[in-house]
Design a protein around this motif. Structure first.
Motif, PDB file in Angstrom:
ATOM      1  N   GLN A  78      -5.721  35.292  60.496  1.00  0.00           N
ATOM      2  CA  GLN A  78      -6.452  34.939  61.707  1.00  0.00           C
ATOM      3  C   GLN A  78      -5.942  35.780  62.872  1.00  0.00           C
ATOM      4  O   GLN A  78      -4.743  36.005  63.012  1.00  0.00           O
ATOM      5  CB  GLN A  78      -6.265  33.450  62.012  1.00  0.00           C
ATOM      6  CG  GLN A  78      -7.052  32.960  63.220  1.00  0.00           C
ATOM      7  CD  GLN A  78      -6.824  31.486  63.488  1.00  0.00           C
ATOM      8  OE1 GLN A  78      -6.039  30.842  62.804  1.00  0.00           O
ATOM      9  NE2 GLN A  78      -7.501  30.963  64.485  1.00  0.00           N
ATOM     10  N   HIS A  79      -6.857  36.268  63.708  1.00  0.00           N
ATOM     11  CA  HIS A  79      -6.451  37.084  64.845  1.00  0.00           C
ATOM     12  C   HIS A  79      -6.127  36.169  66.016  1.00  0.00           C
ATOM     13  O   HIS A  79      -6.964  35.908  66.882  1.00  0.00           O
ATOM     14  CB  HIS A  79      -7.548  38.066  65.221  1.00  0.00           C
ATOM     15  CG  HIS A  79      -7.053  39.196  66.059  1.00  0.00           C
ATOM     16  ND1 HIS A  79      -7.852  40.218  66.506  1.00  0.00           N
ATOM     17  CD2 HIS A  79      -5.810  39.476  66.544  1.00  0.00           C
ATOM     18  CE1 HIS A  79      -7.149  41.068  67.226  1.00  0.00           C
ATOM     19  NE2 HIS A  79      -5.904  40.631  67.265  1.00  0.00           N
ATOM     20  N   ASP A  97      -2.663  42.142  63.714  1.00  0.00           N
ATOM     21  CA  ASP A  97      -2.429  43.447  64.335  1.00  0.00           C
ATOM     22  C   ASP A  97      -1.603  44.351  63.433  1.00  0.00           C
ATOM     23  O   ASP A  97      -1.866  45.551  63.349  1.00  0.00           O
ATOM     24  CB  ASP A  97      -1.719  43.266  65.673  1.00  0.00           C
ATOM     25  CG  ASP A  97      -2.504  42.389  66.628  1.00  0.00           C
ATOM     26  OD1 ASP A  97      -3.588  42.806  67.065  1.00  0.00           O
ATOM     27  OD2 ASP A  97      -2.039  41.275  66.920  1.00  0.00           O
ATOM     28  N   HIS A  98      -0.597  43.768  62.767  1.00  0.00           N
ATOM     29  CA  HIS A  98       0.250  44.577  61.886  1.00  0.00           C
ATOM     30  C   HIS A  98      -0.561  45.208  60.775  1.00  0.00           C
ATOM     31  O   HIS A  98      -0.432  46.404  60.484  1.00  0.00           O
ATOM     32  CB  HIS A  98       1.362  43.713  61.269  1.00  0.00           C
ATOM     33  CG  HIS A  98       2.241  43.061  62.280  1.00  0.00           C
ATOM     34  ND1 HIS A  98       3.038  41.970  61.994  1.00  0.00           N
ATOM     35  CD2 HIS A  98       2.458  43.330  63.590  1.00  0.00           C
ATOM     36  CE1 HIS A  98       3.694  41.604  63.081  1.00  0.00           C
ATOM     37  NE2 HIS A  98       3.355  42.419  64.054  1.00  0.00           N
ATOM     38  N   GLU A  99      -1.406  44.404  60.121  1.00  0.00           N
ATOM     39  CA  GLU A  99      -2.180  44.919  58.996  1.00  0.00           C
ATOM     40  C   GLU A  99      -3.270  45.877  59.457  1.00  0.00           C
ATOM     41  O   GLU A  99      -3.603  46.827  58.757  1.00  0.00           O
ATOM     42  CB  GLU A  99      -2.757  43.768  58.183  1.00  0.00           C
ATOM     43  CG  GLU A  99      -1.687  42.963  57.464  1.00  0.00           C
ATOM     44  CD  GLU A  99      -2.259  41.960  56.471  1.00  0.00           C
ATOM     45  OE1 GLU A  99      -3.504  41.868  56.354  1.00  0.00           O
ATOM     46  OE2 GLU A  99      -1.463  41.271  55.811  1.00  0.00           O
ATOM     47  N   MET A 105       4.048  43.710  68.495  1.00  0.00           N
ATOM     48  CA  MET A 105       2.616  43.599  68.232  1.00  0.00           C
ATOM     49  C   MET A 105       2.155  44.630  67.202  1.00  0.00           C
ATOM     50  O   MET A 105       1.317  44.347  66.351  1.00  0.00           O
ATOM     51  CB  MET A 105       1.828  43.772  69.525  1.00  0.00           C
ATOM     52  CG  MET A 105       0.313  43.839  69.314  1.00  0.00           C
ATOM     53  SD  MET A 105      -0.640  43.662  70.832  1.00  0.00           S
ATOM     54  CE  MET A 105      -0.553  41.870  71.030  1.00  0.00           C
ATOM     55  N   PHE A 106       2.719  45.832  67.258  1.00  0.00           N
ATOM     56  CA  PHE A 106       2.277  46.903  66.374  1.00  0.00           C
ATOM     57  C   PHE A 106       2.872  46.784  64.971  1.00  0.00           C
ATOM     58  O   PHE A 106       2.146  46.908  63.984  1.00  0.00           O
ATOM     59  CB  PHE A 106       2.660  48.263  66.968  1.00  0.00           C
ATOM     60  CG  PHE A 106       1.823  48.655  68.147  1.00  0.00           C
ATOM     61  CD1 PHE A 106       0.684  49.424  67.985  1.00  0.00           C
ATOM     62  CD2 PHE A 106       2.168  48.250  69.421  1.00  0.00           C
ATOM     63  CE1 PHE A 106      -0.100  49.792  69.069  1.00  0.00           C
ATOM     64  CE2 PHE A 106       1.395  48.603  70.518  1.00  0.00           C
ATOM     65  CZ  PHE A 106       0.251  49.370  70.342  1.00  0.00           C
ATOM     66  N   VAL A 107       4.176  46.556  64.875  1.00  0.00           N
ATOM     67  CA  VAL A 107       4.808  46.600  63.548  1.00  0.00           C
ATOM     68  C   VAL A 107       5.818  45.489  63.287  1.00  0.00           C
ATOM     69  O   VAL A 107       6.237  45.303  62.148  1.00  0.00           O
ATOM     70  CB  VAL A 107       5.514  47.961  63.311  1.00  0.00           C
ATOM     71  CG1 VAL A 107       4.517  49.097  63.354  1.00  0.00           C
ATOM     72  CG2 VAL A 107       6.637  48.177  64.325  1.00  0.00           C
ATOM     73  N   GLY A 108       6.276  44.777  64.340  1.00  0.00           N
ATOM     74  CA  GLY A 108       7.238  43.709  64.103  1.00  0.00           C
ATOM     75  C   GLY A 108       6.602  42.592  63.316  1.00  0.00           C
ATOM     76  O   GLY A 108       5.389  42.527  63.166  1.00  0.00           O
ATOM     77  N   SER A 109       7.411  41.674  62.783  1.00  0.00           N
ATOM     78  CA  SER A 109       6.824  40.630  61.950  1.00  0.00           C
ATOM     79  C   SER A 109       7.605  39.342  62.027  1.00  0.00           C
ATOM     80  O   SER A 109       8.823  39.331  61.963  1.00  0.00           O
ATOM     81  CB  SER A 109       6.773  41.077  60.492  1.00  0.00           C
ATOM     82  OG  SER A 109       6.320  40.032  59.672  1.00  0.00           O
TER      83      SER A 109
END
Length: 319
Positions: A39-40, A49-51, A299-303
């Motif tokens: 879900q966004h 966002d990561h995917e 937001m771009f790559v963290g998890s």
């Protein structure tokens, strides 16, 4: 409520090699047009966002990195996105990157499936190759006592119908492109009607050829113990009335379903690119510097799957 845990998603992703039918492997095809199964909702996590930015498989890799490693790799990716080397990432550059990532995922998925089903290694997948491997052990005479046999027969018929639609020359032997259309029909205009048909079949529980509001809600939420509906379900009911049921007759027909799952003039990648820029553009010049991207690396790559790096102190065998 029905939720899929990260573990369940991984199980589903790996079940392709265990000869499960298409419907169980892939879920409904209309979800595949989106950039992520998540879900966004940035208020909960940034998995969508990561995917979208990394691709599904690469996102899993980044989940195992420390914050420092993630930022370092993100910096290298930014260099690739900046096509004109002006040290600024624009929306078109970001859009091009996201589409590249999505295309790479589709290509890699098809390659895996070709390897699995192309038994004679001729670069094609025939319906016989596909169905023999996927269904023969589920519907053969020796399995007459299998409780779900009729369900598997119906799945095979549905797969065969989709295979025939994807197979442009009608020889029941899919080229790589035709096999891609079979596995990812949402990516091809000539498969649009099949996507609508399968969506309608999945949601239309009373078989009247339409989707009413209860069927629409029932596809995404089911009550337990007569619990009150959460606010988001109430919002979805209103969405159905305001935006799904365009002719206000209380139900969605094929045209309205098409407008819902494949809205005209709507591009998920374009929306995501603009979203990432809006959330990271500190000086509001509609462009991102590498610093602005790295400052918002979560937001771009963290998890949150690794609790933003804290869980990385554990050994891999502890997960």
């Amino acid at each position: 409520m029905r939720f899929l845990s990260v573990f369940c998603l991984l199980v589903l992703a790996t079940s392709r090699v265990s000869s499960k039918p298409t419907q169980e492997k892939k879920g409904r095809v209309h979800h595949g047009k989106d950039l992520s199964d998540h879900q966004h909702d940035d208020s909960k996590d940034f998995q969508y966002d990561h995917e979208a930015f990394l691709g599904k498989e690469e996102a899993k890799t980044f989940d195992q990195l420390t914050p420092e490693e993630s930022k370092e790799r993100l910096g290298l990716i930014v260099n690739k996105i900046d096509a004109d080397n002006d040290s600024l990432v624009t929306a078109p550059e970001l859009l091009s990157w996201i589409k590249h990532v999505h295309g790479r995922w589709v290509h890699e998925d098809v390659a895996k499936q070709m390897q699995l089903y192309d038994k004679d290694r001729d670069g094609h997948v025939s319906w016989k190759e596909y169905s023999d491997q996927l269904y023969s052990h589920l519907i053969g005479e020796e399995f007459n006592d299998l409780p779900d046999k009729d369900t598997y027969r119906n799945m095979m018929k549905r797969d065969e119908r989709r295979f025939k639609q994807a197979d442009k020359d009608g020889d029941m032997i899919a080229t790589r492109d035709e096999f891609t259309a079979f596995l990812h029909p949402e990516e091809f205009d000539y498969m649009k009607d099949m996507v609508i048909t399968e969506t309608l079949e999945d949601i239309d529980k009373n078989g009247d050829g339409f989707v009413d509001v209860n069927e629409y809600i029932g596809d995404m939420y089911s009550t337990e113990n007569d619990e009150p509906e959460p606010d988001w379900v109430k919002t979805e009911r209103q969405q159905f009335l305001d935006f799904r049921d365009l002719n206000k007759d209380g139900k969605m027909d094929r045209s309205e379903i098409s407008h819902w799952i494949m809205p005209p003039d709507y591009d998920h990648a374009d929306v995501e690119a603009k979203h990432l820029i809006y959330e990271s553009d500190k000086d509001k010049d509609d462009k991102l510097t590498k610093e602005e991207i790295l400052d918002n690396w979560n937001m771009f790559v963290g998890s949150q799957a690794t609790n933003y790096g804290e869980d990385l102190t554990r050994r891999h065998d502890e997960f």
